[in-house]
Write an enzyme that holds these catalytic residues in place. Structure first.
Site, PDB file in Angstrom:
ATOM      1  N   PRO A   2       0.813  -1.188   0.000  1.00  0.00           N
ATOM      2  CG  PRO A   2      -0.609  -1.500   1.751  1.00  0.00           C
ATOM      3  CD  PRO A   2       0.626  -1.983   1.162  1.00  0.00           C
ATOM      4  CD  GLU A   3       3.127   2.761  -4.316  1.00  0.00           C
ATOM      5  OE1 GLU A   3       3.341   3.917  -4.706  1.00  0.00           O
ATOM      6  OE2 GLU A   3       3.329   1.767  -5.026  1.00  0.00           O
TER       7      GLU A   3
END
Length: 291
Positions: A2-3
């Site tokens: 996840p960014e």
DNA sequence: CACTTGACCTGTCCGC
DNA sequence: TGCGGACAGGTCAAGT
């Protein structure tokens, strides 16, 4: 995994689903995933109400009524999934969900909630963590002392981006973008996508990147982050939102994981290379290495 | 100091 | 089919 867009999508879901609920119980089988003193958990977490769910960089913060917060880093494979208590926490939306009945073998922490639902922290690779800390101490944590500005913030200008990037002027532009102390929240997907958008080769040294190129990178980065948030983030392997649903951004991606396919702008075949130790995707015609 | 490389884990895929 | 190695959305600590 996840960014920024993925963590922001999870934050929005958790904010809607959790705020106002009370944490009734918690269990974990892996100390690295949940390394908190049992006495603190009992005193400051059990019976606490969720006041707000926030995000800084790629870190989630669940603020509790006890003036403690749960801070969460999903790292590569973490998931925070809320499941209502219908049929033993089975999958509610099998068409959109990557995951079935919970808990499963990647479940590391389980939260029991006052509405009868459960919140599952899943993390196949065990890099992620959930930590209970006093809310007032969060700004003093080393990571938050060093982390760079939010790229979607109203006060984030292209000149600020230039100044931040100059902190790493002797390294390549991709390594600088991935450095959380330069700009918060950018990871491998959005580094590649924004560099393609600005037509900059990821190996270019920061000090050789022109103002015009930084302006283009600034716009490309903000645009791609906003587009991805609007699509619920990117799901490649593991990422799901707070309801277990996949993100839809990757169908809009221009280069990430598209090696062998034509560049959407010029038709040249996209190539994959290695930059800053990470798989990296470029259009070899539009993104040239020499500056 | 600035910068790069391994390590942390589990799982999958690909070539032999 | 089995086995080894490379690789996967992130960050640290340890190298140079």
């Amino acid at each position: 995994m996840p960014e920024l867009p993925e963590v922001e999508t999870v934050r929005r879901g958790l904010s809607r689903l959790l705020e106002g609920l009370v944490i009734i119980a918690v269990s974990s089988d892996n100390p690295k995933s949940f390394p908190n003193a049992p006495a603190d958990v009992e005193q400051f977490m059990i019976g606490a109400q969720v006041v707000a769910v926030k995000r800084r960089a790629k870190v989630l913060m669940i603020e509790l009524s006890t003036k403690y917060s749960l801070i969460i880093h999903l790292k590569m494979t973490g998931q925070m999934v809320y499941r209502a208590d219908n049929e033993r926490f089975g999958a509610g939306h099998p068409n959109d969900s990557l995951i079935g009945e919970l808990p499963d073998r990647s479940t590391r922490v389980i939260f029991d909630l006052s509405d009868g639902a459960r919140l599952f922290f899943n993390d196949q690779r065990k890099f992620g963590w959930v930590r209970l800390v006093p809310t007032a101490e969060i700004p003093m944590i080393d990571f938050f002392q060093k982390v760079g500005p939010e790229p979607l913030g109203n006060d984030f200008t292209w000149e600020i981006m230039r100044e931040r990037l100059q902190r790493r002027k002797n390294t390549n532009i991709k390594a600088a973008l991935l450095d959380q102390s330069v700009i918060a929240g950018v990871g491998n997907i959005y580094a590649d996508e924004s560099l393609w958008g600005a037509k900059i080769h990821p190996k270019r040294l920061v000090k050789t990147v022109t103002d015009q190129e930084i302006k283009a990178l600034y716009k490309a980065l903000r645009d791609v982050l906003e587009l991805s948030i609007s699509k619920g983030g990117s799901t490649d392997q593991h990422y799901v939102d707070a309801e277990g649903k996949r993100g839809k951004y990757l169908t809009f991606a221009n280069v990430f994981r598209r090696e062998g396919q034509p560049c959407p702008r010029c038709g040249t075949i996209i190539e994959k290379l290695r930059v800053a130790g990470r798989g990296t995707h470029i259009c070899p015609k539009e993104q040239v290495e020499q500056s």
